[in-house]
Design a protein around this motif. Structure first.
Motif, mmCIF file in Angstrom:
data_model
loop_
_atom_site.group_PDB
_atom_site.id
_atom_site.type_symbol
_atom_site.label_atom_id
_atom_site.label_comp_id
_atom_site.label_asym_id
_atom_site.label_seq_id
_atom_site.Cartn_x
_atom_site.Cartn_y
_atom_site.Cartn_z
ATOM 1 N N GLU A 78 0.974 -1.310 -0.313
ATOM 2 C CA GLU A 78 0.129 -0.035 0.285
ATOM 3 C C GLU A 78 1.136 1.595 -0.467
ATOM 4 O OE1 GLU A 78 -3.101 0.688 3.258
ATOM 5 O OE2 GLU A 78 -1.909 2.712 3.036
ATOM 6 N N MET A 79 0.890 2.772 -0.489
ATOM 7 C CA MET A 79 0.965 3.430 -0.393
ATOM 8 C C MET A 79 0.340 4.867 -0.714
ATOM 9 S SD MET A 79 4.570 5.004 -3.450
ATOM 10 C CE MET A 79 5.070 6.657 -3.470
ATOM 11 N N GLN A 80 0.768 5.606 0.472
ATOM 12 C CA GLN A 80 0.056 6.606 0.828
ATOM 13 C C GLN A 80 0.901 7.793 0.487
ATOM 14 O OE1 GLN A 80 -1.968 6.981 4.481
ATOM 15 N NE2 GLN A 80 -2.288 5.468 4.613
ATOM 16 N N LEU A 81 0.161 8.390 -0.370
ATOM 17 C CA LEU A 81 1.265 9.653 -1.769
ATOM 18 C C LEU A 81 0.252 11.482 -1.768
ATOM 19 C CD1 LEU A 81 3.047 10.748 -3.661
ATOM 20 C CD2 LEU A 81 1.877 9.949 -5.671
ATOM 21 N N PHE A 82 0.857 11.971 -0.768
ATOM 22 C CA PHE A 82 0.963 13.455 -0.372
ATOM 23 C C PHE A 82 1.410 14.265 -1.015
ATOM 24 C CE2 PHE A 82 -0.406 10.860 3.082
ATOM 25 C CZ PHE A 82 -1.758 10.778 2.966
ATOM 26 N N TRP A 83 0.937 15.553 -1.273
ATOM 27 C CA TRP A 83 1.982 16.882 -1.476
ATOM 28 C C TRP A 83 0.918 18.070 -1.045
ATOM 29 C CZ3 TRP A 83 -1.293 12.857 -4.869
ATOM 30 C CH2 TRP A 83 -0.101 12.638 -5.380
ATOM 31 N N GLY A 84 1.968 19.157 -0.655
ATOM 32 C CA GLY A 84 1.756 20.294 0.426
ATOM 33 C C GLY A 84 1.687 21.239 -0.907
ATOM 34 N N PHE A 86 -3.624 17.623 -0.651
ATOM 35 C CA PHE A 86 -4.498 16.578 -1.428
ATOM 36 C C PHE A 86 -3.475 15.302 -1.073
ATOM 37 C CE2 PHE A 86 -4.674 14.148 -5.812
ATOM 38 C CZ PHE A 86 -5.550 14.133 -5.829
ATOM 39 N N GLY A 87 -3.693 13.643 -1.011
ATOM 40 C CA GLY A 87 -3.126 12.401 -1.205
ATOM 41 C C GLY A 87 -4.379 11.724 -1.724
ATOM 42 N N VAL A 88 -3.080 10.736 -2.214
ATOM 43 C CA VAL A 88 -4.437 9.618 -3.024
ATOM 44 C C VAL A 88 -3.080 8.031 -2.688
ATOM 45 C CG1 VAL A 88 -4.182 10.604 -5.267
ATOM 46 C CG2 VAL A 88 -2.613 9.415 -4.401
ATOM 47 N N LYS A 89 -4.266 7.060 -1.983
ATOM 48 C CA LYS A 89 -3.568 6.080 -1.947
ATOM 49 C C LYS A 89 -4.013 5.040 -2.960
ATOM 50 C CE LYS A 89 -6.182 2.988 1.473
ATOM 51 N NZ LYS A 89 -6.162 2.609 3.048
ATOM 52 N N PHE A 90 -2.868 3.997 -3.203
ATOM 53 C CA PHE A 90 -2.699 2.811 -4.360
ATOM 54 C C PHE A 90 -2.446 1.673 -3.822
ATOM 55 C CE2 PHE A 90 0.954 4.240 -5.771
ATOM 56 C CZ PHE A 90 1.713 4.632 -6.188
ATOM 57 N N ARG A 98 3.529 0.010 5.094
ATOM 58 C CA ARG A 98 3.463 0.428 4.041
ATOM 59 C C ARG A 98 4.309 1.864 3.316
ATOM 60 N NH1 ARG A 98 0.472 2.770 8.253
ATOM 61 N NH2 ARG A 98 -1.048 1.739 7.603
ATOM 62 N N CYS A 99 4.118 2.404 2.344
ATOM 63 C CA CYS A 99 5.052 3.052 2.038
ATOM 64 C C CYS A 99 4.798 4.433 1.802
ATOM 65 C CB CYS A 99 5.901 2.613 0.505
ATOM 66 S SG CYS A 99 6.657 3.611 -0.576
ATOM 67 N N ALA A 100 4.921 5.546 1.934
ATOM 68 C CA ALA A 100 4.464 6.641 1.107
ATOM 69 C C ALA A 100 5.061 8.307 1.517
ATOM 70 C CB ALA A 100 3.953 6.466 2.787
ATOM 71 N N ASN A 143 9.498 3.844 3.288
ATOM 72 C CA ASN A 143 10.023 3.134 2.075
ATOM 73 C C ASN A 143 10.296 1.534 2.605
ATOM 74 O OD1 ASN A 143 9.763 3.179 -0.953
ATOM 75 N ND2 ASN A 143 10.442 1.889 -0.674
ATOM 76 N N PRO A 144 9.511 0.535 1.980
ATOM 77 C CA PRO A 144 10.194 -0.478 2.930
ATOM 78 C C PRO A 144 10.853 -1.433 1.627
ATOM 79 C CG PRO A 144 7.249 -0.745 2.710
ATOM 80 C CD PRO A 144 7.920 0.372 2.420
ATOM 81 N N ARG A 145 11.848 -2.228 2.255
ATOM 82 C CA ARG A 145 12.655 -3.300 0.960
ATOM 83 C C ARG A 145 12.540 -4.634 1.302
ATOM 84 N NH1 ARG A 145 18.296 0.510 1.080
ATOM 85 N NH2 ARG A 145 17.873 1.485 -0.543
ATOM 86 N N PRO A 146 11.575 -4.565 0.375
ATOM 87 C CA PRO A 146 11.032 -5.860 0.573
ATOM 88 C C PRO A 146 12.065 -7.219 0.977
ATOM 89 C CG PRO A 146 10.376 -4.597 -1.634
ATOM 90 C CD PRO A 146 11.540 -4.276 -0.934
ATOM 91 N N GLY A 147 12.072 -7.528 1.957
ATOM 92 C CA GLY A 147 12.974 -9.136 2.410
ATOM 93 C C GLY A 147 13.991 -9.239 2.619
#
Ligand SMILES: Cc1cc2nc3c(=O)[nH]c(=O)nc-3n(C[C@H](O)[C@H](O)[C@H](O)COP(=O)(O)OP(=O)(O)OC[C@H]3O[C@@H](n4cnc5c(N)ncnc54)[C@H](O)[C@@H]3O)c2cc1C
Length: 400
Positions: free
Chosen positions: A118-124, A167-171, A267-269, A284-288
């Motif tokens: 999951e990523m949450q991305l925001f703009w300032g 503003f923000g989005v999730k994906f 999650r990634c943000a 940013n999680p680094r998988p594994g």
């Protein structure tokens, strides 16, 4: 280019060079050609050296990272939109596999260093992407999985909004552990018959000198007697040092500093464009890898090339991530005593941002009797561009 075997050299073993080698070796039209990849820095796999590094010739090792397209809805960005779509789809396929495959998702994550997150991305501040605050400015809203708008004024459960976000989005993004993914690609290139040479190419004598020295290195390493016919420049930031003054003035510096912490964040943000000073904040999680990175970018147009770790930047990174509260499970302690995570190391790198974006194109003239194709200047999104950018190089090579 005729179908008989040709020798193609690639300079660079970052994401662009490795993905290009892989694309050439796996495309039926080019897989018969001999591919030799030359770089002074070859991914080694294994565990990461998290000591502070003040310089690395390879930006790819320092990436966060995650899939995030910076292409806009403008016609100028059509090709980048295509590249980024191809990468998202190719990575998804690597993770999902084909029906009937015996490998599990977890095994695929361990093998490639990629994972859905999951990523949450925001703009300032307002930008083309925030237009209408309804996702219309984000061309990739239908490409990624589970895209939705975050109500920044009254966030629903699970959304964690940083102070000041407009503003923000999730994906569902795809995160990568750079060291693991680069090593995975290297192994695939070797399996397909790619030739790897660890060597420094002398870059003091412009492009002609670079091609000459690459030829010498191939001969010295007895890497095939076939005449070198194509040279692909995937030298990343270093390309600006051998392509003349006009090209080198197209680059700005962006100082990127991050703290590596123990544990994989849930999650990634990413929070970009702080209203006052353009700094960014991310996790940013680094998988594994049982680690995550939290950062930190500062844009000092053409003024700052210093790659030493800045203590005040570390304090800012820690304070912001704790204030935001997006990664409490890994955030390290700040000056106010918030956060309990364990820092493992600190890294600083300079992104040489190329005005006009990536250059993936044929050189107008032959150099030392060799056709040259450039593939550099991928700025913030070299991984996100990678699969499509590499396929573009294959197309150019096929039309030489
Ligand atoms: C902190 C940070 C976070 C990032 N996060 C993301 C992200 O989340 N998602 C994303 O898509 N992108 C991200 N990026 C951007 C991405 O990392 C770059 O766009 C990408 O790594 C560029 O790759 P490259 O292969 O073109 O260049 P490089 O990685 O710089 O590779 C260049 C290669 O050329 C070789 N080379 C150069 N000159 C010579 C020479 N003279 N002789 C021999 N070898 C030579 C080097 O050894 C190296 O192998 C991030 C970048 C940074 C710094």
């Amino acid at each position: 280019m005729s179908s008989e075997t040709k020798h193609i050299a690639i300079l660079g073993a970052g994401i662009t060079g490795l993905q290009t080698a892989y694309a050439l070796l796996s495309c039926p039209d080019t897989s018969d050609h001999k591919i030799t990849l030359i770089a002074n820095n070859i991914p080694e796999g294994g565990t990461w050296n998290y000591k502070p590094l003040h310089y690395s010739p390879n930006t790819s090792e320092f990436a966060g990272g995650h899939w995030r397209s910076y292409a806009t809805t403008s016609d100028n960005d059509i090709k980048i939109r295509e590249w980024d779509t191809k990468t998202y789809n190719a990575w998804s396929k690597l993770l999902i596999g084909n029906e009937g495959d015996s490998e599990t998702y977890e095994e695929r994550v361990a093998k490639t260093g990629l994972a859905f997150k999951e990523m949450q991305l925001f703009w300032g501040r307002e930008s083309a992407e925030t237009e209408g605050h309804d996702g219309r400015g984000i061309w990739w809203n239908g490409i990624v999985r589970d895209f939705s708008i975050i109500d920044v004024k009254s966030p629903k459960e699970g959304a964690i909004v940083p102070p000041g976000a407009i503003f923000g989005v999730k994906f569902e993004t795809i995160c990568f552990h750079p060291k693991r993914y680069l090593f995975y690609l290297l192994e695939e290139v070797k399996k397909l018959g790619g030739n790897i040479i660890k060597a420094s190419v002398d870059a003091k004598n412009e492009l002609g000198g670079v091609v000459r020295d690459a030829k010498r290195i191939i001969l010295d390493n007895q890497a095939g007697s076939e005449e070198l016919l194509v040279f692909i420049n995937c030298a990343g930031n270093e390309a600006k040092n051998f392509l003349g003054e006009k090209e080198s003035t197209k680059f700005n510096s962006i100082i990127s500093q991050f703290i590596v912490v123990k544990g994989e964040a849930e999650r990634c943000a990413f929070y970009q464009d702080f209203a006052r000073n353009w700094e960014t904040s991310y996790v940013n999680p680094r998988p594994g890898s049982s680690t995550s990175v939290i950062g930190g970018c500062k844009i000092d147009k053409n003024t700052n090339w210093d790659q030493s770790v800045a203590g005040n930047m570390n304090r800012t990174i820690k304070r912001r991530i704790n204030m935001w509260g997006i990664a409490n499970e890994v955030a390290p302690e700040d000056d106010e005593g918030n956060g309990k995570g364990k820092p493992i190391g600190f890294q600083v790198s300079v992104i040489h941002e190329r005005q006009g974006g990536p250059r993936v194109a044929k050189e107008s003239r032959q150099v030392e009797g060799v056709s040259v194709v450039h593939a550099y200047g991928h700025n913030w999104a070299g991984y996100t561009n990678s699969v499509g950018s590499a396929e573009k190089v294959v197309e150019i090579v096929c039309n030489l």
